[in-house]
Design an enzyme around this catalytic site. Structure first.
Site, PDB file in Angstrom:
ATOM      1  N   GLY A  61       5.604 -22.923  28.815  1.00  0.00           N
ATOM      2  CA  GLY A  61       6.674 -22.116  29.408  1.00  0.00           C
ATOM      3  C   GLY A  61       8.041 -22.750  29.219  1.00  0.00           C
ATOM      4  O   GLY A  61       8.882 -22.708  30.114  1.00  0.00           O
ATOM      5  N   LYS A  82      30.381 -19.526  21.194  1.00  0.00           N
ATOM      6  CA  LYS A  82      30.413 -20.544  20.137  1.00  0.00           C
ATOM      7  C   LYS A  82      30.821 -19.871  18.832  1.00  0.00           C
ATOM      8  O   LYS A  82      30.199 -18.891  18.413  1.00  0.00           O
ATOM      9  CB  LYS A  82      29.016 -21.171  20.013  1.00  0.00           C
ATOM     10  CG  LYS A  82      28.887 -22.133  18.847  1.00  0.00           C
ATOM     11  CD  LYS A  82      27.515 -22.779  18.785  1.00  0.00           C
ATOM     12  CE  LYS A  82      27.351 -23.567  17.500  1.00  0.00           C
ATOM     13  NZ  LYS A  82      25.973 -24.042  17.310  1.00  0.00           N
ATOM     14  N   ILE A 121      16.059 -22.872  18.248  1.00  0.00           N
ATOM     15  CA  ILE A 121      15.823 -21.619  18.974  1.00  0.00           C
ATOM     16  C   ILE A 121      15.762 -20.467  17.970  1.00  0.00           C
ATOM     17  O   ILE A 121      14.949 -19.550  18.094  1.00  0.00           O
ATOM     18  CB  ILE A 121      16.900 -21.410  20.063  1.00  0.00           C
ATOM     19  CG1 ILE A 121      16.704 -22.466  21.163  1.00  0.00           C
ATOM     20  CG2 ILE A 121      16.847 -20.003  20.642  1.00  0.00           C
ATOM     21  CD1 ILE A 121      17.799 -22.504  22.221  1.00  0.00           C
TER      22      ILE A 121
HETATM   23  P1  FAD Z   1       8.912 -27.483  25.565  1.00  0.00           P
HETATM   24  O1  FAD Z   1      10.228 -27.218  26.153  1.00  0.00           O
HETATM   25  O2  FAD Z   1       8.485 -28.907  25.425  1.00  0.00           O
HETATM   26  O3  FAD Z   1       7.840 -26.696  26.417  1.00  0.00           O
HETATM   27  C1  FAD Z   1       6.462 -27.006  26.336  1.00  0.00           C
HETATM   28  C2  FAD Z   1       5.723 -26.250  27.418  1.00  0.00           C
HETATM   29  O4  FAD Z   1       4.332 -26.491  27.267  1.00  0.00           O
HETATM   30  C3  FAD Z   1       6.090 -26.681  28.843  1.00  0.00           C
HETATM   31  O5  FAD Z   1       6.167 -25.551  29.679  1.00  0.00           O
HETATM   32  C4  FAD Z   1       4.899 -27.529  29.260  1.00  0.00           C
HETATM   33  O6  FAD Z   1       4.698 -27.507  30.652  1.00  0.00           O
HETATM   34  C5  FAD Z   1       3.781 -26.813  28.519  1.00  0.00           C
HETATM   35  N1  FAD Z   1       2.595 -27.652  28.316  1.00  0.00           N
HETATM   36  C6  FAD Z   1       2.460 -28.701  27.473  1.00  0.00           C
HETATM   37  N2  FAD Z   1       1.217 -29.229  27.620  1.00  0.00           N
HETATM   38  C7  FAD Z   1       0.588 -28.477  28.532  1.00  0.00           C
HETATM   39  C8  FAD Z   1      -0.717 -28.532  29.136  1.00  0.00           C
HETATM   40  N3  FAD Z   1      -1.610 -29.470  28.806  1.00  0.00           N
HETATM   41  N4  FAD Z   1      -1.018 -27.611  30.060  1.00  0.00           N
HETATM   42  C9  FAD Z   1      -0.136 -26.653  30.438  1.00  0.00           C
HETATM   43  N5  FAD Z   1       1.099 -26.557  29.917  1.00  0.00           N
HETATM   44  C10 FAD Z   1       1.450 -27.479  28.997  1.00  0.00           C
HETATM   45  N6  FAD Z   1      17.420 -26.179  19.845  1.00  0.00           N
HETATM   46  C11 FAD Z   1      18.478 -25.385  19.621  1.00  0.00           C
HETATM   47  O7  FAD Z   1      18.301 -24.247  19.186  1.00  0.00           O
HETATM   48  N7  FAD Z   1      19.739 -25.837  19.857  1.00  0.00           N
HETATM   49  C12 FAD Z   1      19.995 -27.098  20.265  1.00  0.00           C
HETATM   50  O8  FAD Z   1      21.156 -27.440  20.502  1.00  0.00           O
HETATM   51  C13 FAD Z   1      18.901 -27.973  20.438  1.00  0.00           C
HETATM   52  N8  FAD Z   1      19.077 -29.268  20.807  1.00  0.00           N
HETATM   53  C14 FAD Z   1      17.989 -30.086  20.898  1.00  0.00           C
HETATM   54  C15 FAD Z   1      18.163 -31.452  21.117  1.00  0.00           C
HETATM   55  C16 FAD Z   1      17.062 -32.307  21.144  1.00  0.00           C
HETATM   56  C17 FAD Z   1      17.268 -33.775  21.348  1.00  0.00           C
HETATM   57  C18 FAD Z   1      15.750 -31.786  21.014  1.00  0.00           C
HETATM   58  C19 FAD Z   1      14.548 -32.680  21.091  1.00  0.00           C
HETATM   59  C20 FAD Z   1      15.573 -30.437  20.809  1.00  0.00           C
HETATM   60  C21 FAD Z   1      16.679 -29.588  20.716  1.00  0.00           C
HETATM   61  N9  FAD Z   1      16.507 -28.243  20.442  1.00  0.00           N
HETATM   62  C22 FAD Z   1      17.596 -27.446  20.232  1.00  0.00           C
HETATM   63  C23 FAD Z   1      15.179 -27.685  20.345  1.00  0.00           C
HETATM   64  C24 FAD Z   1      14.834 -26.938  21.614  1.00  0.00           C
HETATM   65  O9  FAD Z   1      14.976 -27.780  22.733  1.00  0.00           O
HETATM   66  C25 FAD Z   1      13.401 -26.443  21.534  1.00  0.00           C
HETATM   67  O10 FAD Z   1      13.208 -25.783  20.326  1.00  0.00           O
HETATM   68  C26 FAD Z   1      13.146 -25.465  22.619  1.00  0.00           C
HETATM   69  O11 FAD Z   1      13.454 -26.010  23.854  1.00  0.00           O
HETATM   70  C27 FAD Z   1      11.721 -25.024  22.614  1.00  0.00           C
HETATM   71  O12 FAD Z   1      10.903 -26.000  23.162  1.00  0.00           O
HETATM   72  P2  FAD Z   1       9.415 -25.585  23.398  1.00  0.00           P
HETATM   73  O13 FAD Z   1       9.393 -24.418  24.313  1.00  0.00           O
HETATM   74  O14 FAD Z   1       8.756 -25.448  22.071  1.00  0.00           O
HETATM   75  O15 FAD Z   1       8.772 -26.866  24.082  1.00  0.00           O
END
Ligand code: FAD
Length: 511
Positions: free
Chosen positions: A14, A81, A350
């Site tokens: 999430g 932006k 994103i």
């Molecule tokens: P996460 O946010 O890590 O979410 C993972 C989810 O999985 C969480 O809800 C967690 O609870 C769940 N989960 C994991 N394991 C389990 C389990 N065993 N059981 C139940 N739930 C679980 N993107 C941009 O577009 N612009 C930016 O400026 C930008 N800056 C960034 C800077 C940095 C340093 C980093 C690292 C990333 C950046 N990003 C940026 C990328 C962006 O943050 C991610 O692409 C975006 O937040 C998506 O993350 P996610 O949802 O894939 O993962």
């Protein structure tokens, strides 16, 4: 011929990716009888919580979801932006804006840049930024929506995106997805069961023993890649040799300094620092190569370069540049960090979530899970990752900096994919070709190549059709029209107030 649609979707995670997928799927497929979306997330694990800058494609995603722009801006504390200001990338003391939108005006059927190069050969010294309405407005702190209905207006050449609070964005999308019928399950997944014969994922199991079955699983579990990486064993392709940064430290701070509608990326000795002005605070982070600087030193460098008082403890992150070998295998599709990661220099993560959702919708499976559709999804997603990688590598490779081990390494990076040919073509004759609808346009390549010191030796012969005075006059006229138009735009903060997007002054965190 009969088709049995996939109806039972389980989203694991999430964060931004999970809630973007839930909001899109319920919006597009929600009316299919029996269709259900279940999203599982674990508060104890949490989300990565960064990801605040976007690119213009997000406007299309928000429109598809039927989002009211001003409500979105208020609730996510967003600012506008118009591009990214790159500071110290070519050499210390140098800066330029990589703007959204296009430069100047194409003339006589020839791209604008060739007239610009001819103008320079005739002694015109204006930087290319002066021909971009987004760059000029960004630096002036001004904003208004583009005028796509009037192609003669310079405002038709402008594009925009948002900078927002990542946590609030996920909550905003969660509200939409739940209102449209998505079910959220709180809990930590401890196991994944596969069908004995097919190897498809049958269910995931939570810590409390609950099992959740699905037909299609969307892995948004972040860097863990619980389903695609762990359960289905899809290996990771490591791109560190091209993108050596593998760490980041992030910290929000109070508002301070100039806050134009621009993200800022300032080159440091072993990486770079981001600065993202939101309405209530600044987002900051230092992306660095741990082979070239210690974490403590990188953190100190970040803290020494904030424009306001820190609002939290530094958040340390580690990552590897690259991607899963496949993004869709059997009945698992990975989105976001579970699929791969490219550093946020051009704010593309994103977007990669959004474009993969669009691709998934175009290739949405029935219960037969056709392999040809899966292969298409994988090849197109890989192409998009590779195109972005090449554009990112350009920023490091095209630099005069040799003041640290890191920059000396970067200057000698091998050019991956089509990058070497793109640079050579531009250096030779100022021409740029956008391959197969790649994400970054000719204008983006022009901006970064030229501003980072790649000088074309020649230009298109047709640019000589205009005589010397006519060339100078037309260039001057374009600059003047842009400057005049920008002078009439409101400052971003006035625009937000006038349009109902401003947050209450009491919520702005200032010293
Ligand atoms: P996460 O946010 O890590 O979410 C993972 C989810 O999985 C969480 O809800 C967690 O609870 C769940 N989960 C994991 N394991 C389990 C389990 N065993 N059981 C139940 N739930 C679980 N993107 C941009 O577009 N612009 C930016 O400026 C930008 N800056 C960034 C800077 C940095 C340093 C980093 C690292 C990333 C950046 N990003 C940026 C990328 C962006 O943050 C991610 O692409 C975006 O937040 C998506 O993350 P996610 O949802 O894939 O993962």
């Amino acid at each position: 011929m009969s088709v049995e649609p996939v109806r039972k979707i389980v989203i694991v995670g999430g964060g931004t990716a999970g809630w973007m997928a839930a909001a899109a799927l319920t919006r597009i497929m929600g009316d299919l009888p029996g269709f259900s979306v279940t999203l599982i997330e674990s508060e104890s694990i949490g989300t990565v919580g960064v990801g605040e800058a976007t690119i213009p494609q997000i406007i299309g995603f928000n429109r598809m979801l039927g989002i009211d722009e001003m409500q979105f801006v208020r609730e996510t504390r967003a600012t506008y932006k118009l591009g990214i200001e790159f500071v110290d990338w070519l050499r210390p003391g140098h800066s330029y804006v990589h703007p959204f939108g296009t430069f100047g005006l194409d003339m006589l059927g020839i791209e604008f840049q060739h007239f610009y190069f001819r103008g320079r050969a005739l002694g015109d010294t204006a930087p290319v930024d002066a021909y971009s309405i987004a760059a000029v407005a960004g630096k002036a702190g001004r904003f208004f929506w583009p005028r796509s209905d009037n192609p003669k207006s310079p405002m038709s050449k402008l594009s925009y995106a948002f900078q927002f609070d990542a946590g609030r964005y996920a909550r905003f999308l969660r509200g939409m997805a739940e209102a449209a019928g998505a079910r959220r399950v709180e809990g930590r997944i401890v196991d994944t069961a596969l069908h004995g014969e097919t190897g498809f994922v049958r269910h995931v199991e939570l810590e409390d023993g609950t099992t959740i079955e699905g037909e299609l699983f969307i892995d948004c579990s972040g860097f863990r890649s619980l389903l695609l990486g762990q359960a289905l064993g899809v290996p990771f392709t490591d791109w560190t040799k091209w993108l050596p940064c593998d760490s980041a430290v992030a910290i929000p701070c109070e508002l301070g300094g100039r806050n134009e509608p621009l993200t800022r990326a300032t080159a440091r000795t072993a990486g770079w620092q981001w600065r993202i002005p939101l309405q209530h605070r600044l987002g900051n982070g230092h992306v660095f190569s741990s082979a070239h600087i210690e974490r403590d030193a990188a953190t100190e460098m970040l803290l020494a370069n904030l424009d306001g008082k820190p609002l939290a403890d530094p958040n340390q992150l580690r990552f590897t540049a690259g991607h899963r070998d496949r993004f869709w295998k059997k009945n698992v599709v990975a989105l976001g960090l579970a699929a791969g990661f490219l550093e946020p220099l051009e704010s593309t993560s994103i977007h990669l979530v959004q474009s993969s959702i669009a691709r998934l919708m175009a290739l949405f499976p029935d219960t037969g899970f056709g392999q040809v559709e899966i292969d298409r999804f994988n090849s197109e997603t890989l192409r998009e990752y590779s195109d972005i990688r090449d554009f990112l590598v350009l920023h490091y490779r095209a630099s005069e900096r040799d003041d640290s081990e890191f920059w000396r390494y970067c200057r000698n990076l091998d050019a991956p994919g089509g990058l070497a040919e793109k640079i050579e073509m531009f250096r030779s004759s100022g021409r740029i070709f956008r391959e197969k609808n790649e994400l970054f346009t000719e204008a983006s390549w022009l901006s970064v190549m030229l501003s980072q010191g790649i000088e074309p030796e020649r230009y298109h012969p047709a640019a000589c059709i205009l005589d010397e005075d006519e060339t100078r006059n037309r260039l001057k006229h374009i600059r003047e029209v842009i400057a005049q138009t920008v002078g009439q735009l409101p400052l971003q903060e006035d625009f937000l107030k006038q349009q109902g997007g401003a947050i209450p002054a009491a919520e702005r965190m200032t010293a």
